[in-house]
Design a protein around this motif. Structure first.
Motif, PDB file in Angstrom:
ATOM      1  N   ARG A   1       8.172  10.594  -3.405  1.00 19.88           N
ATOM      2  CA  ARG A   1       7.994  11.560  -2.322  1.00 19.88           C
ATOM      3  C   ARG A   1       8.450  10.947  -1.004  1.00 19.88           C
ATOM      4  NH1 ARG A   1       1.854  13.088  -3.289  1.00 19.88           N
ATOM      5  NH2 ARG A   1       1.834  11.065  -4.277  1.00 19.88           N
ATOM      6  N   PRO A   2       9.109  11.749  -0.143  1.00 17.24           N
ATOM      7  CA  PRO A   2       9.540  11.228   1.149  1.00 17.24           C
ATOM      8  C   PRO A   2       8.399  11.159   2.165  1.00 17.24           C
ATOM      9  CG  PRO A   2      10.217  13.493   0.931  1.00 17.24           C
ATOM     10  CD  PRO A   2       9.596  13.097  -0.384  1.00 17.24           C
ATOM     11  N   GLU A   3       7.260  11.793   1.839  1.00 18.10           N
ATOM     12  CA  GLU A   3       6.121  11.822   2.756  1.00 18.10           C
ATOM     13  C   GLU A   3       4.834  11.914   1.945  1.00 18.10           C
ATOM     14  OE1 GLU A   3       6.007  14.575   6.273  1.00 18.10           O
ATOM     15  OE2 GLU A   3       4.475  15.559   5.042  1.00 18.10           O
ATOM     16  N   GLN A   4       3.828  11.120   2.348  1.00 22.47           N
ATOM     17  CA  GLN A   4       2.521  11.225   1.702  1.00 22.47           C
ATOM     18  C   GLN A   4       1.457  10.497   2.507  1.00 22.47           C
ATOM     19  OE1 GLN A   4       2.262   9.517  -2.196  1.00 22.47           O
ATOM     20  NE2 GLN A   4       2.958   7.522  -1.562  1.00 22.47           N
ATOM     21  N   TRP A   5       0.206  10.903   2.307  1.00 16.93           N
ATOM     22  CA  TRP A   5      -0.938  10.223   2.916  1.00 16.93           C
ATOM     23  C   TRP A   5      -1.308   9.043   2.042  1.00 16.93           C
ATOM     24  CZ3 TRP A   5      -2.851  11.172   7.595  1.00 16.93           C
ATOM     25  CH2 TRP A   5      -2.613  12.407   8.188  1.00 16.93           C
ATOM     26  N   ILE A   6      -1.510   7.886   2.679  1.00 14.42           N
ATOM     27  CA  ILE A   6      -1.945   6.696   1.934  1.00 14.42           C
ATOM     28  C   ILE A   6      -3.062   6.001   2.700  1.00 14.42           C
ATOM     29  CG2 ILE A   6       0.326   6.335   0.896  1.00 14.42           C
ATOM     30  CD1 ILE A   6       0.699   3.967   2.811  1.00 14.42           C
ATOM     31  N   THR A   7      -3.783   5.156   1.989  1.00 15.56           N
ATOM     32  CA  THR A   7      -4.804   4.302   2.600  1.00 15.56           C
ATOM     33  C   THR A   7      -4.456   2.849   2.275  1.00 15.56           C
ATOM     34  OG1 THR A   7      -6.260   4.315   0.664  1.00 15.56           O
ATOM     35  CG2 THR A   7      -6.590   6.083   2.296  1.00 15.56           C
ATOM     36  N   VAL A   8      -5.099   1.954   2.966  1.00 12.93           N
ATOM     37  CA  VAL A   8      -4.921   0.526   2.685  1.00 12.93           C
ATOM     38  C   VAL A   8      -5.341   0.239   1.245  1.00 12.93           C
ATOM     39  CG1 VAL A   8      -5.764  -1.783   3.263  1.00 12.93           C
ATOM     40  CG2 VAL A   8      -5.160  -0.187   5.088  1.00 12.93           C
ATOM     41  N   GLN A   9      -6.404   0.876   0.805  1.00 12.46           N
ATOM     42  CA  GLN A   9      -6.885   0.685  -0.578  1.00 12.46           C
ATOM     43  C   GLN A   9      -5.809   1.092  -1.590  1.00 12.46           C
ATOM     44  OE1 GLN A   9      -9.761  -0.729  -1.600  1.00 12.46           O
ATOM     45  NE2 GLN A   9      -9.151  -0.474  -3.729  1.00 12.46           N
ATOM     46  N   ASP A  10      -5.061   2.149  -1.308  1.00 11.53           N
ATOM     47  CA  ASP A  10      -3.988   2.568  -2.214  1.00 11.53           C
ATOM     48  C   ASP A  10      -2.968   1.452  -2.392  1.00 11.53           C
ATOM     49  OD1 ASP A  10      -5.135   5.128  -2.348  1.00 11.53           O
ATOM     50  OD2 ASP A  10      -3.830   5.933  -0.771  1.00 11.53           O
ATOM     51  N   ILE A  11      -2.546   0.858  -1.290  1.00 15.84           N
ATOM     52  CA  ILE A  11      -1.558  -0.238  -1.335  1.00 15.84           C
ATOM     53  C   ILE A  11      -2.142  -1.453  -2.047  1.00 15.84           C
ATOM     54  CG2 ILE A  11      -0.181  -1.851   0.063  1.00 15.84           C
ATOM     55  CD1 ILE A  11       0.902   0.928   0.295  1.00 15.84           C
ATOM     56  N   ARG A  12      -3.363  -1.806  -1.688  1.00 15.27           N
ATOM     57  CA  ARG A  12      -3.998  -2.988  -2.310  1.00 15.27           C
ATOM     58  C   ARG A  12      -4.138  -2.797  -3.812  1.00 15.27           C
ATOM     59  NH1 ARG A  12      -9.129  -3.162  -0.528  1.00 15.27           N
ATOM     60  NH2 ARG A  12      -9.481  -4.731  -2.100  1.00 15.27           N
ATOM     61  N   THR A  13      -4.567  -1.632  -4.243  1.00 19.19           N
ATOM     62  CA  THR A  13      -4.762  -1.366  -5.665  1.00 19.19           C
ATOM     63  C   THR A  13      -3.430  -1.373  -6.416  1.00 19.19           C
ATOM     64  OG1 THR A  13      -6.718  -0.044  -5.197  1.00 19.19           O
ATOM     65  CG2 THR A  13      -5.685   0.290  -7.337  1.00 19.19           C
ATOM     66  N   TYR A  14      -2.433  -0.710  -5.855  1.00 21.66           N
ATOM     67  CA  TYR A  14      -1.134  -0.595  -6.517  1.00 21.66           C
ATOM     68  C   TYR A  14      -0.497  -1.962  -6.751  1.00 21.66           C
ATOM     69  CZ  TYR A  14       3.479   1.254  -7.646  1.00 21.66           C
ATOM     70  OH  TYR A  14       4.666   1.556  -8.281  1.00 21.66           O
ATOM     71  N   PHE A  15      -0.576  -2.847  -5.754  1.00 17.59           N
ATOM     72  CA  PHE A  15       0.061  -4.166  -5.853  1.00 17.59           C
ATOM     73  C   PHE A  15      -0.922  -5.275  -6.220  1.00 17.59           C
ATOM     74  CE2 PHE A  15       3.030  -1.847  -3.094  1.00 17.59           C
ATOM     75  CZ  PHE A  15       4.180  -2.007  -3.852  1.00 17.59           C
ATOM     76  N   GLN A  16      -2.151  -4.916  -6.518  1.00 19.29           N
ATOM     77  CA  GLN A  16      -3.197  -5.879  -6.899  1.00 19.29           C
ATOM     78  C   GLN A  16      -3.337  -6.989  -5.858  1.00 19.29           C
ATOM     79  OE1 GLN A  16      -1.964  -7.030 -10.837  1.00 19.29           O
ATOM     80  NE2 GLN A  16      -2.724  -5.154 -11.744  1.00 19.29           N
ATOM     81  N   LEU A  17      -3.458  -6.574  -4.593  1.00 22.75           N
ATOM     82  CA  LEU A  17      -3.626  -7.521  -3.498  1.00 22.75           C
ATOM     83  C   LEU A  17      -5.098  -7.787  -3.250  1.00 22.75           C
ATOM     84  CD1 LEU A  17      -0.999  -6.000  -1.039  1.00 22.75           C
ATOM     85  CD2 LEU A  17      -0.717  -7.979  -2.536  1.00 22.75           C
ATOM     86  N   ALA A  18      -5.382  -8.898  -2.627  1.00 12.94           N
ATOM     87  CA  ALA A  18      -6.757  -9.292  -2.329  1.00 12.94           C
ATOM     88  C   ALA A  18      -7.331  -8.423  -1.212  1.00 12.94           C
ATOM     89  CB  ALA A  18      -6.801 -10.757  -1.923  1.00 12.94           C
ATOM     90  N   GLU A  19      -8.646  -8.328  -1.200  1.00  6.75           N
ATOM     91  CA  GLU A  19      -9.328  -7.567  -0.148  1.00  6.75           C
ATOM     92  C   GLU A  19      -9.044  -8.170   1.229  1.00  6.75           C
ATOM     93  OE1 GLU A  19     -13.841  -6.120   0.899  1.00  6.75           O
ATOM     94  OE2 GLU A  19     -13.325  -6.559  -1.185  1.00  6.75           O
TER      95      GLU A  19
END
Length: 103
Positions: free
Chosen positions: A20-38
């Protein structure tokens, strides 16, 4: 806070994979998708805020809007969501006539 030069690339990968060229995201979405630390949360939030306030050269996306909402489960934190949009491509204007002017 540690600098994270990979965040523009991660955001681009996240958006491209969503299709999608546009969407609502949160920091949690990015962290979860890439398995990043809190502990990466503040840096991600800072980067998203930065591209909300002005263009970021190495990122093809921008944050058009930021909104806050209250979490629906305890501890009822205030969470920011970011409307991420693909930036329009700037076309370079090149001169078609390259004649040299004689003096």
């Amino acid at each position: 806070m540690t600098r994270h030069p990979e965040f523009p690339e991660l955001l681009e990968r996240y958006m491209e994979n969503s299709g999608r060229p546009e969407q609502w995201i949160t920091v949690q979405d990015i962290r979860t998708y890439f398995q990043l630390a809190e502990s990466d949360g503040p840096a991600i939030s800072g980067f998203l805020s930065k591209i909300h306030h002005g263009p970021f050269v190495s990122c093809r996306y921008k944050v058009a809007r930021m909104e806050k909402f209250r979490d629906t489960i305890p501890p009822y934190r205030i969470i920011k969501k970011y409307l991420v949009q693909k930036r329009p491509v700037q076309k370079n204007i090149q001169a078609t006539d390259t004649k040299e002017f004689s003096r």
